[in-house]
Design an enzyme around this catalytic site. Structure first.
Site, short mmCIF file in Angstrom:
data_model
loop_
_atom_site.label_atom_id
_atom_site.label_comp_id
_atom_site.label_asym_id
_atom_site.label_seq_id
_atom_site.Cartn_x
_atom_site.Cartn_y
_atom_site.Cartn_z
CB CYS A 69 89.49 -4.41 14.93
SG CYS A 69 89.94 -3.30 16.29
CB CYS A 104 82.69 -2.51 19.17
SG CYS A 104 83.91 -1.87 18.00
#
EC number: 2.8.1.13
Length: 361
Positions: free
Chosen positions: A95, A191
């Protein structure tokens, strides 16, 4: 601004430092509830609202950028592909590499901004060869490992305002500034996995793409000890959740030593058989100039130990690689994880672990 305390205080400090600051929240899912609910991640509607309120208190413009398609392709699909191939990826590094310091930074620069500031705990310093990335002063919160994928060009356009401050003082500062996220819990786990059940999530999302839907759990001599419903539910070094009915002869716990996704075979054994002393890495990324050899250290997990090592970088331009000889053995290291290379507190670069060598028993 993720909606947490760290990015809120980082934004406030950037304003105090004299920067013209705009708050950006990343929408990483078109249906946030499908990724994460509650306050454990960074993909919820609640987080977006918390970030907006923090921006209002600080007095800065606030926007939501929809990067859900890019996040899905570059992070979520990569996560699934790696597990399907029997590897263990770190989606937080991906990410940072593909989203926060590629897609976001590229868009920011195109819009006329100079840098992206985040709430990561790391320190930037001017060095003889450019900007250097160093460990945070608060070792317990240091996040330089997950930033080990950043290049020199990206570091030149990055700010980490919290790198010199312990986390408890950041929370105190948030409270003094009137930020309602001062006591908000830190995010944990991956997440985009809604309930923290990585194995269940992978089985559901992969469906027919799973490398197998079951197989045998065997000891090192090949004796079957049990069965399982898919290798995506395992990772190298795993101890819990093996559901083996046959205890080891010596009564000690067993750990996952090897995963063979094609046959579905999971091999287990004692912890000492997880020990490795050499790592081969691929796809290296350098924070500055690439070394030829380095006597430094490597970190192999986000919250793992630092291991003294000698690092040798391949001179091949077609398939650059890194060979890492560990002076301190490591345990439970899996292909797909990242090896982040340090020279003292300075991040030199990183590589994806392709293979390891077990210590002779």
């Amino acid at each position: 601004m993720s909606g947490g305390v760290d990015s809120a205080v980082a934004a406030a400090r950037a304003v105090e430092a004299g920067h013209d600051v705009t708050g950006i929240h990343l929408a990483l899912s078109r249906n946030p509830a499908s990724y994460r609910s509650g306050a454990r991640g960074c993909c919820t509607i609640e987080d977006s609202n918390d970030a907006r309120r923090a921006a209002d208190v600080i007095g800065i413009p606030f926007y939501v950028w929809d990067l859900s398609d890019r996040f899905h392709e570059d992070v979520v699909v990569d996560f699934m592909d790696e597990y399907a191939a029997g590897r263990t990826p770190n989606p937080c590094l991906r990410c940072n590499e593909k989203i926060k310091f590629a897609a976001v930074l590229d868009r920011a620069l195109n819009l006329g901004f100079d840098a992206v500031a985040t709430g990561h705990y790391a320190v930037l310093k001017d060095g003889p060869d450019g900007v250097e990335l160093h460990r945070a002063n608060d070792q317990a919160k240091d996040q330089s490992y997950v930033l080990g994928v950043l290049t020199q060009d990206q570091l030149k356009h990055s700010l980490f305002p919290l790198g010199d401050t312990p986390k408890p003082l950041v929370r105190e500062e948030a409270a003094r500034r009137g930020l309602l996220v001062a006591d908000k819990p830190d995010s944990h786990d991956i997440c985009f996995v809604a309930d923290g059940d990585n194995a269940g999530w992978l089985k559901e999302k992969l469906g027919e793409r799973q490398p197998n839907t079951g197989g045998s759990i065997v000891d090192e001599s090949g004796v079957e000890l049990g069965t399982h419903t898919g290798t995506v539910g395992f990772t190298i070094g795993q101890r819990k959740g093996l559901r083996i009915g046959v205890p080891a002869a010596d009564g000690r716990p067993r750990f996952v030593l090897d995963i063979e996704p094609v046959s579905g075979t999971v091999t287990v054994g004692p912890k000492e058989h997880l020990a490795i002393d050499h790592i081969s890495g691929i796809r290296p990324l350098w924070a500055g100039s690439a070394p030829t050899t380095l006597d430094g250290s490597v970190q192999l997990r986000a919250h793992g130990d630092e291991h003294r090592a000698r690092i040798t970088v391949s001179s091949s331009t077609n398939e650059p690689s890194v060979e890492i000889d560990l002076h301190d053995v490591a345990y439970g290291i899996a292909p797909g994880q990242a090896a982040v290379i340090y020279d003292g507190t300075r991040v030199v670069g990183s590589a994806t672990i392709a293979s390891t060598r077990r210590v002779s028993q």
